[in-house]
Design an enzyme around this catalytic site. Structure first.
Site, PDB file in Angstrom:
ATOM      1  N   GLU A 166       5.297   2.850  -3.215  1.00  0.00           N
ATOM      2  CA  GLU A 166       5.266   4.047  -2.351  1.00  0.00           C
ATOM      3  C   GLU A 166       5.692   5.308  -3.103  1.00  0.00           C
ATOM      4  OE1 GLU A 166       7.464   3.425   1.249  1.00  0.00           O
ATOM      5  OE2 GLU A 166       6.128   1.831   1.948  1.00  0.00           O
ATOM      6  N   GLU A 364       3.521  -4.807   2.197  1.00  0.00           N
ATOM      7  CA  GLU A 364       4.632  -4.636   3.141  1.00  0.00           C
ATOM      8  C   GLU A 364       4.054  -4.383   4.517  1.00  0.00           C
ATOM      9  OE1 GLU A 364       7.759  -1.703   2.453  1.00  0.00           O
ATOM     10  OE2 GLU A 364       7.798  -2.194   0.320  1.00  0.00           O
TER      11      GLU A 364
END
Ligand code: BGP
Length: 461
Positions: A166, A364
């Site tokens: 991320e 995720e």
């Protein structure tokens, strides 16, 4: 079986070093921005709980890996702590770190759980932050040196690498919205930080390929679909801009080796182009990812701006759109995030149609819940039926995308065991395994962990 997944599907979970290891200020580890920020401003963390001990994976990894095996993991993503490997960010490597990661990797391999290793999960060494963090080219070089060292030390056993997790989050948290150190509000710097992160990823990929280790290297992105409030052209334009700024800014260079033309012209128009050195663009073009990790928690709903932005206020991405709160949306009230299961399908179809159907997986997805102890039954098991439902509903959409040809190789839950979630510390729990902080971090498998074991064994549900 209604939802059977392709043979060899990756069933597992993901975690990160700072959130799980503990032993933060000992064993030769240097401070990272989290250790430092907590020391300086503990009040910024839920219940003033910091990263010193977290879930003690550093000491208990054997027990944890045995539990992974027990609940049907065939793969697990961890991150290496840069400041554990290089206490000063560069220079001398910490022998105890090498020993620790060697033991963890060996233990995983012996348990039949493939290690997926990520090199950077929000955890800049403080020495590197002090010279500018990702805004500095020197730090990019130090990161490539660190990455290369890891490939050389662990690449014989690790065949799936990730350069970043991320990468837009440290840009947002550290340079726009004040939820990561260094808590600056500076759009120009944010752009430079984002750009240098992409460059660092491409350079690490280049270094990996040069070593010829025959594994795969990718990046993990939080792809948040942008849905317009309506089909009004102003709403649609707002959602496209949000998509370009938050998704395509990293997705396009990582997978296609180029920045979206609309992003470049927007930055030029507003006067925020980053400094680009000669040769950078060629490196980015030539070193794209083999594999894409997709993190998905919530959608982004946007609408055209209601009001003109404050002309004296700092330049912010939401100059181009407002967030839209859709009436009737389904919420996870603990985290304050909307639950929209179809979002995962929309991402996967977009990757299939517009990104060459690159090999990808859900790296995720998960549900953080506060106060889970109240769901512990007499036998000691946390009855987290809501989590089972959450996973199942997302997996149905993943399955549908696969049926329609998306190249999806696995599903990793965030996360294996309850862990320390940055400024939220231990507020919300995400794990298949509970960590009882009242009882010396005792581990116990939740109902969702037992359920996941069956899903993995049956390769579906
Ligand atoms: C992702 C991060 C994870 C994890 C997760 C849950 O963005 O990659 O590190 O923390 O979100 O979010 P939070 O911890 O903020 O509840």
């Amino acid at each position: 079986m209604q939802h059977l997944f392709p043979k060899g599907f990756w069933w597992g979970s993901s975690a990160s070093a700072t959130q799980t290891e503990g032993a933060a200020n000992i064993e030769g580890k240097g401070q990272n921005i989290w250790d430092y920020w907590y020391e300086k401003e503990p009040n910024r963390f839920f219940n003033r709980v910091g990263p010193e001990n977290t879930s003690q994976f550093y000491y208990r990894y054997k027990e944890d890996i045995a539990l992974m095996k027990e609940i049907g993991h065939n793969s697990f993503r961890l991150s290496i702590s840069w400041s554990r490997m290089f206490p000063n960010g560069k220079g001398k490597v910490n022998d105890k770190a090498i020993e620790f990661y060697n033991c963890v990797i060996d233990e995983l391999v012996a348990a039949g759980v493939e290690p997926f290793v990520n090199l950077y999960h929000f955890d800049m060494p403080i020495t590197m932050q002090n010279i500018g963090g990702w805004s500095s080219r020197e730090v990019v070089d130090a990161y490539v040196e660190y990455a290369t060292t890891c490939f050389k030390l662990f690449g014989d056993r690790v065949k799936k690498w990730f350069t970043h997790n991320e990468p837009i989050v440290p840009v947002e948290g550290g340079y726009l919205y004040d939820f990561h150190y260094p808590n600056e509000v500076d759009f120009g710097k944010a752009v430079q930080v984002g750009y240098n992160t992409i460059l660092s990823s491409a350079k690490a990929i280049q270094a990996y390929k040069e070593l010829g280790q025959h594994g795969k290297i990718g990046i993990i992105l939080n792809l948040t679909p942008s849905y317009p409030r309506s089909q009004h052209p102003a709403d649609v334009k707002a959602s496209k801009l949000a998509d370009i700024i938050f998704n395509r800014s990293f997705l396009d260079p990582s997978v296609k080796g180029e920045f979206p033309a609309e992003l470049v012209s927007l930055l030029k128009k507003e006067g925020y182009m980053p400094t680009i050195d000669e040769g950078d663009i060629d490196i980015i073009k030539a070193n794209t990812v083999d594999l894409l990790g997709v993190n998905y928690y919530q959608p982004r709903r946007v609408k055209a701006k209601e009001h003109l932005p404050n002309p004296e206020g700092p330049f912010m991405p939401n100059r181009f759109f407002d967030n839209y709160v859709m009436p009737g949306r389904k919420m996870n009230p603990h985290r304050g995030w909307e639950i929209y299961e179809k979002g995962v399908y929309d991402i996967l179809i977009n990757v299939k149609e517009n990104y060459g159907n690159i090999e990808c997986f859900i790296s995720e997805n998960g549900m953080g819940v506060e106060g889970e102890e109240r769901f512990r039954d007499k036998s000691g098991i946390i009855q987290d039926d809501y989590r089972i439902e959450f996973i199942e509903e997302h997996l149905k959409w993943v399955h549908k995308a696969i049926q329609e040809g998306a190249n999806v190789k696995g599903y990793h839950l965030w996360t294996f065991m309850d862990n320390w979630s940055w400024t939220n510390a231990y507020k919300n729990r995400y794990g298949f395994v509970s960590v009882n902080l009242e009882k010396d971090a005792e581990r116990s498998i939740k109902k969702s962990g037992q359920w996941f074991k069956k899903v993995s064994e049956n390769n579906g549900f």
